[in-house]
Design a protein around this motif. Structure first.
Motif, mmCIF file in Angstrom:
data_model
loop_
_atom_site.group_PDB
_atom_site.id
_atom_site.type_symbol
_atom_site.label_atom_id
_atom_site.label_comp_id
_atom_site.label_asym_id
_atom_site.label_seq_id
_atom_site.Cartn_x
_atom_site.Cartn_y
_atom_site.Cartn_z
ATOM 1 N N ALA A 114 -20.961 -20.318 -59.954
ATOM 2 C CA ALA A 114 -19.652 -19.693 -60.169
ATOM 3 C C ALA A 114 -19.017 -20.169 -61.472
ATOM 4 O O ALA A 114 -18.372 -19.395 -62.182
ATOM 5 C CB ALA A 114 -18.737 -20.010 -58.989
ATOM 6 N N ALA A 115 -19.228 -21.438 -61.796
ATOM 7 C CA ALA A 115 -18.639 -21.986 -63.020
ATOM 8 C C ALA A 115 -19.153 -21.252 -64.254
ATOM 9 O O ALA A 115 -18.440 -21.104 -65.245
ATOM 10 C CB ALA A 115 -18.946 -23.473 -63.122
ATOM 11 N N TRP A 116 -20.394 -20.801 -64.175
ATOM 12 C CA TRP A 116 -20.977 -20.096 -65.313
ATOM 13 C C TRP A 116 -20.817 -18.584 -65.201
ATOM 14 O O TRP A 116 -21.424 -17.824 -65.951
ATOM 15 C CB TRP A 116 -22.446 -20.511 -65.488
ATOM 16 C CG TRP A 116 -22.516 -21.906 -66.042
ATOM 17 C CD1 TRP A 116 -22.647 -23.068 -65.338
ATOM 18 C CD2 TRP A 116 -22.377 -22.299 -67.419
ATOM 19 N NE1 TRP A 116 -22.605 -24.149 -66.179
ATOM 20 C CE2 TRP A 116 -22.450 -23.704 -67.470
ATOM 21 C CE3 TRP A 116 -22.214 -21.587 -68.618
ATOM 22 C CZ2 TRP A 116 -22.353 -24.419 -68.658
ATOM 23 C CZ3 TRP A 116 -22.120 -22.296 -69.809
ATOM 24 C CH2 TRP A 116 -22.189 -23.699 -69.823
ATOM 25 N N GLY A 117 -20.007 -18.170 -64.231
ATOM 26 C CA GLY A 117 -19.617 -16.753 -64.173
ATOM 27 C C GLY A 117 -20.559 -15.864 -63.390
ATOM 28 O O GLY A 117 -20.479 -14.643 -63.494
ATOM 29 N N PHE A 118 -21.449 -16.459 -62.585
ATOM 30 C CA PHE A 118 -22.385 -15.637 -61.801
ATOM 31 C C PHE A 118 -22.016 -15.685 -60.316
ATOM 32 O O PHE A 118 -21.285 -16.571 -59.871
ATOM 33 C CB PHE A 118 -23.815 -16.159 -61.980
ATOM 34 C CG PHE A 118 -24.330 -16.021 -63.388
ATOM 35 C CD1 PHE A 118 -24.769 -14.799 -63.870
ATOM 36 C CD2 PHE A 118 -24.339 -17.113 -64.235
ATOM 37 C CE1 PHE A 118 -25.234 -14.668 -65.169
ATOM 38 C CE2 PHE A 118 -24.800 -16.993 -65.545
ATOM 39 C CZ PHE A 118 -25.245 -15.768 -66.010
ATOM 40 N N GLY A 119 -22.571 -14.759 -59.563
ATOM 41 C CA GLY A 119 -22.447 -14.798 -58.111
ATOM 42 C C GLY A 119 -21.135 -14.244 -57.597
ATOM 43 O O GLY A 119 -20.274 -13.772 -58.350
ATOM 44 N N ALA A 120 -20.997 -14.297 -56.262
ATOM 45 C CA ALA A 120 -19.897 -13.629 -55.568
ATOM 46 C C ALA A 120 -18.544 -14.236 -55.907
ATOM 47 O O ALA A 120 -17.572 -13.526 -56.140
ATOM 48 C CB ALA A 120 -20.139 -13.710 -54.062
ATOM 49 N N GLN A 121 -18.489 -15.560 -55.943
ATOM 50 C CA GLN A 121 -17.189 -16.198 -56.168
ATOM 51 C C GLN A 121 -16.632 -15.843 -57.542
ATOM 52 O O GLN A 121 -15.451 -15.505 -57.679
ATOM 53 C CB GLN A 121 -17.323 -17.720 -56.026
ATOM 54 C CG GLN A 121 -15.967 -18.396 -55.896
ATOM 55 C CD GLN A 121 -16.053 -19.909 -56.034
ATOM 56 O OE1 GLN A 121 -17.115 -20.499 -55.836
ATOM 57 N NE2 GLN A 121 -14.949 -20.531 -56.374
ATOM 58 N N ALA A 122 -17.492 -15.894 -58.564
ATOM 59 C CA ALA A 122 -17.030 -15.559 -59.910
ATOM 60 C C ALA A 122 -16.631 -14.084 -59.986
ATOM 61 O O ALA A 122 -15.687 -13.721 -60.688
ATOM 62 C CB ALA A 122 -18.120 -15.874 -60.930
ATOM 63 N N ALA A 123 -17.343 -13.242 -59.223
ATOM 64 C CA ALA A 123 -17.009 -11.816 -59.224
ATOM 65 C C ALA A 123 -15.612 -11.597 -58.644
ATOM 66 O O ALA A 123 -14.889 -10.698 -59.062
ATOM 67 C CB ALA A 123 -18.048 -11.032 -58.427
ATOM 68 N N ARG A 124 -15.237 -12.446 -57.676
ATOM 69 C CA ARG A 124 -13.908 -12.298 -57.044
ATOM 70 C C ARG A 124 -12.800 -12.898 -57.895
ATOM 71 O O ARG A 124 -11.755 -12.302 -58.083
ATOM 72 C CB ARG A 124 -13.912 -12.989 -55.669
ATOM 73 C CG ARG A 124 -14.508 -12.158 -54.541
ATOM 74 C CD ARG A 124 -14.113 -12.725 -53.180
ATOM 75 N NE ARG A 124 -14.552 -14.105 -53.007
ATOM 76 C CZ ARG A 124 -15.735 -14.466 -52.527
ATOM 77 N NH1 ARG A 124 -16.600 -13.531 -52.163
ATOM 78 N NH2 ARG A 124 -16.072 -15.721 -52.384
ATOM 79 N N THR A 125 -13.043 -14.112 -58.418
ATOM 80 C CA THR A 125 -11.935 -14.862 -59.033
ATOM 81 C C THR A 125 -12.154 -15.167 -60.505
ATOM 82 O O THR A 125 -11.302 -15.799 -61.129
ATOM 83 C CB THR A 125 -11.758 -16.217 -58.307
ATOM 84 O OG1 THR A 125 -12.970 -16.969 -58.500
ATOM 85 C CG2 THR A 125 -11.517 -16.044 -56.820
ATOM 86 N N GLY A 126 -13.299 -14.759 -61.074
ATOM 87 C CA GLY A 126 -13.623 -15.171 -62.440
ATOM 88 C C GLY A 126 -14.267 -16.546 -62.392
ATOM 89 O O GLY A 126 -14.240 -17.212 -61.348
ATOM 90 N N PRO A 127 -14.853 -16.985 -63.523
ATOM 91 C CA PRO A 127 -15.538 -18.280 -63.531
ATOM 92 C C PRO A 127 -14.595 -19.412 -63.129
ATOM 93 O O PRO A 127 -13.439 -19.415 -63.515
ATOM 94 C CB PRO A 127 -15.978 -18.431 -64.995
ATOM 95 C CG PRO A 127 -15.981 -17.048 -65.545
ATOM 96 C CD PRO A 127 -14.932 -16.288 -64.795
ATOM 97 N N VAL A 128 -15.124 -20.340 -62.321
ATOM 98 C CA VAL A 128 -14.319 -21.507 -61.945
ATOM 99 C C VAL A 128 -14.622 -22.613 -62.957
ATOM 100 O O VAL A 128 -15.685 -22.626 -63.564
ATOM 101 C CB VAL A 128 -14.648 -21.990 -60.505
ATOM 102 C CG1 VAL A 128 -14.364 -20.910 -59.494
ATOM 103 C CG2 VAL A 128 -16.087 -22.457 -60.396
ATOM 104 N N PRO A 129 -13.701 -23.544 -63.181
ATOM 105 C CA PRO A 129 -13.958 -24.590 -64.177
ATOM 106 C C PRO A 129 -15.165 -25.454 -63.801
ATOM 107 O O PRO A 129 -15.263 -25.891 -62.656
ATOM 108 C CB PRO A 129 -12.665 -25.420 -64.164
ATOM 109 C CG PRO A 129 -11.685 -24.674 -63.338
ATOM 110 C CD PRO A 129 -12.411 -23.671 -62.506
ATOM 111 N N ALA A 130 -16.047 -25.674 -64.774
ATOM 112 C CA ALA A 130 -17.279 -26.427 -64.490
ATOM 113 C C ALA A 130 -16.981 -27.852 -64.052
ATOM 114 O O ALA A 130 -17.664 -28.400 -63.196
ATOM 115 C CB ALA A 130 -18.176 -26.438 -65.726
#
Ligand code: ADP
Ligand code: MG
Length: 336
Positions: A114-130
């Motif tokens: 998700a931190a790198w902008g992939f997968g379901a979580q990033a699709a919902r909320t945008g990349p999370v901080p690494a």
């Protein structure tokens, strides 16, 4: 990806119908080519195969908020979560590959994905901080996720975000094969994306021929052909799933040791194994390890692999060994 010649049947053999079935699953499609005898209707086979992959999706998807996997992800550290036996099997296999690959494969990689902008979580909320990403150390610390196989439950001991995208498609293919077997089918080819498994040989006794895709972002060429009998092949590559980050292509495959997308010159790794689940996980693991460490480990573990280093026209083929217990074999001596 499937190639198939019409089966030549001898006069005495029972008539077999060649069926090509498919349906949606895991953001993609499953496919099945089966040679089935007269018996249960095609519509029932189609529905049962669909049900088999639907079950895997409902249990293991990170894209479905209510999946069993996401119930584990949502649960607080220390709380037991009841889960179905299939999920336990895949979690245990994932952790085993994590350990055997020195942490290159890690099902605890969810937060970093998700931190790198992939997968379901990033699709919902945008990349999370690494920096905020939870740990992913199941290779080194498998006890971080406790699996109680007797009571069919699991609990986290650290704030892990699990991601089975590197192994669940392969498991889905294995479920297709077992489901078809349950229908009395002895010959078929099953796949979800680059994960493919042959059940038996073709009715004429010849192997199933699988075209190996050339790792090229712009076209779909063929790098070679692998012939399979009762074996699976999975391919992981850097050339299809990637994002442009500041002009740089970053892969959806993360190296848990650097906490960043992989940066080696492998374009794709294909692994042949008995099950599609193991082929899938090992293809991802070796892609992370890269050409040298990946080749060395594959050799030590006697895995059958094809690694392609690719940049447009320049494709190198190297590192390949045939595992004795497999009947997977290749026509192309450069490949295997
Ligand atoms: P595909 O066949 O779709 O290319 P892979 O089998 O290579 O996919 O798995 C990649 C997916 O697995 C990523 O999208 C991510 O969700 C997850 N993943 C990324 N890095 C790792 C890793 N090091 N170990 C396990 N899973 C990973
Ligand atoms: Mg994989």
């Amino acid at each position: 990806m499937f190639t198939d010649r019409p089966a030549e049947r001898s006069a005495w053999a029972p008539p077999l119908a060649r069926l090509a079935l498919n349906g949606p699953t895991m953001g993609s499609r499953w496919t099945a080519i089966v040679h089935a005898g007269a018996g249960r209707p095609t519509i029932e086979l189609q529905a049962t195969l669909q049900g088999a992959v639907d079950l895997v999706d409902a249990q293991m998807s990170t894209w479905r908020p209510g999946s069993d996997l996401n119930r584990i992800n949502a649960a607080p550290v220390g709380r037991w979560v009841d889960v179905p036996p299939e999920l336990i099997e895949v979690l245990a296999a994932g952790i085993a590959v994590s350990r055997a690959s020195g942490g290159a494969f890690d099902i605890g990689v969810g937060d970093l994905v998700a931190a790198w902008g992939f997968g379901a979580q990033a699709a919902r909320t945008g990349p999370v901080p690494a920096q905020a990403a939870s740990c992913c150390d199941l290779g080194a610390a498998p006890q971080s996720l406790e699996i109680d196989t007797v009571n069919r439950r699991v609990r986290k001991h650290v704030p892990l975000v699990l991601d089975l995208s590197g192994i669940a498609k392969g498991y889905g293919v294995d479920r297709l094969v077992e489901t078809a077997r349950g229908f009395g089918i002895a010959s078929g080819l099953f796949g979800i994306d680059g994960e493919i498994r042959a059940l038996g040989a073709k009715p004429d006794g010849s192997a199933w021929a699988i075209a190996l895709e050339a790792p090229d972002r712009t076209s779909r060429g063929t790098a070679g052909v692998i012939e399979l009998v009762d074996a699976a092949i999975a391919t992981s590559g850097t050339y299809r799933q990637y994002r442009d980050v500041g002009g740089r292509c970053v892969s959806h495959t993360i190296d848990p040791r650097t906490r960043a997308p992989i940066a080696n010159d492998l374009a794709s790794v294909s692994v042949i194994a008995e099950t599609a689940m193991l082929a899938d996980a090992w293809a991802t693991a070796l892609l992370v390890l890269g050409p040298e460490a990946g080749s060395a480990l594959a050799k030590r573990l006697n895995l059958s692999v094809v690694m392609l280093r690719g940049d447009g026209e320049q494709i190198e083929r190297f590192a390949s060994w045939g595992a004795q217990h497999l009947r997977g074999r290749s026509r192309d001596s450069h490949l295997m």
